[in-house]
Design a protein around this motif. Structure first.
Motif, mmCIF file in Angstrom:
data_model
loop_
_atom_site.group_PDB
_atom_site.id
_atom_site.type_symbol
_atom_site.label_atom_id
_atom_site.label_comp_id
_atom_site.label_asym_id
_atom_site.label_seq_id
_atom_site.Cartn_x
_atom_site.Cartn_y
_atom_site.Cartn_z
ATOM 1 N N THR A 105 0.851 -1.183 0.000
ATOM 2 C CA THR A 105 0.000 0.000 0.000
ATOM 3 C C THR A 105 0.894 1.243 0.000
ATOM 4 O OG1 THR A 105 -0.157 0.024 2.416
ATOM 5 C CG2 THR A 105 -1.918 -1.125 1.212
ATOM 6 N N ASP A 106 0.300 2.373 -0.290
ATOM 7 C CA ASP A 106 1.001 3.659 -0.279
ATOM 8 C C ASP A 106 2.255 3.635 -1.160
ATOM 9 O OD1 ASP A 106 -0.899 4.582 1.615
ATOM 10 O OD2 ASP A 106 0.281 3.677 3.231
ATOM 11 N N VAL A 107 2.125 3.041 -2.344
ATOM 12 C CA VAL A 107 3.264 2.952 -3.257
ATOM 13 C C VAL A 107 3.588 4.346 -3.801
ATOM 14 C CG1 VAL A 107 4.130 1.959 -5.412
ATOM 15 C CG2 VAL A 107 2.645 0.590 -3.908
ATOM 16 N N THR B 75 4.517 0.566 1.863
ATOM 17 C CA THR B 75 4.293 -0.196 3.088
ATOM 18 C C THR B 75 3.894 -1.604 2.673
ATOM 19 O OG1 THR B 75 3.535 1.789 4.244
ATOM 20 C CG2 THR B 75 2.938 -0.351 5.215
ATOM 21 N N PHE B 76 4.654 -2.589 3.161
ATOM 22 C CA PHE B 76 4.275 -3.969 2.867
ATOM 23 C C PHE B 76 3.459 -4.521 4.022
ATOM 24 C CE2 PHE B 76 8.315 -4.795 5.100
ATOM 25 C CZ PHE B 76 7.980 -5.864 5.934
ATOM 26 N N ALA C 70 9.255 -0.973 2.589
ATOM 27 C CA ALA C 70 9.935 -1.645 1.488
ATOM 28 C C ALA C 70 10.454 -0.621 0.491
ATOM 29 C CB ALA C 70 8.988 -2.603 0.774
ATOM 30 N N THR C 71 11.593 -0.957 -0.093
ATOM 31 C CA THR C 71 12.135 -0.243 -1.235
ATOM 32 C C THR C 71 12.409 -1.277 -2.308
ATOM 33 O OG1 THR C 71 13.233 1.368 0.194
ATOM 34 C CG2 THR C 71 14.012 1.228 -2.088
ATOM 35 N N ASN C 72 11.919 -1.048 -3.507
ATOM 36 C CA ASN C 72 12.169 -1.936 -4.647
ATOM 37 C C ASN C 72 12.802 -1.130 -5.765
ATOM 38 O OD1 ASN C 72 9.182 -4.071 -4.534
ATOM 39 N ND2 ASN C 72 11.051 -4.156 -3.358
#
Length: 121
Positions: free
Chosen positions: A64-66, A81-82, A99-101
């Motif tokens: 969420t909140d990407v 947020t994962f 999370a960071t991707n």
């Protein structure tokens, strides 16, 4: 496929609990940072995924909140947020973290995940 679809494809692959599906969206040089370990090979990443799936039964992973911080022709970076939920010893559990991707295009011009950093909040 665009970068946003790449993220959703990665999440969908994770929720199959089959590393073959996850590996299809990973760059061969992927590096994962977890709170307690670093994985620098596909074998190490596979072991981490399979351990998580073994510990948390029927786990469902979501984001969420990407927020896409950078996007260009060959790379894209997002934070989010994962959330996870599932069962440990038949007891329902859930949690979340940050999370960071980082995605990059491979030699076939397909989006692949090259870095993930997960941490608790």
């Amino acid at each position: 496929m665009d970068h946003k679809i790449a993220l959703q494809t990665y999440i969908d692959a994770t929720n199959t609990h089959d590393f073959t599906n996850v590996k299809n969206v990973l760059h061969e040089d992927a590096v994962y940072w977890f709170t307690d370990k670093t994985c620098t090979s596909l074998n190490e990443i596979q072991a981490a995924f399979e351990n998580a799936w073994d510990v948390i039964k029927d786990e469902v992973y979501s984001a969420t909140d990407v927020q896409w911080l950078t996007v260009d022709e060959n790379s894209a970076t997002c934070i989010y947020t994962f959330h996870y939920e599932g069962y440990i010893d038949e007891e329902f559990i859930s949690g979340s973290g940050r999370a960071t991707n980082v995605f990059t295009k491979d030699g076939n011009r397909e989006w692949k995940l090259i870095h993930e950093h997960l941490s608790s909040v």
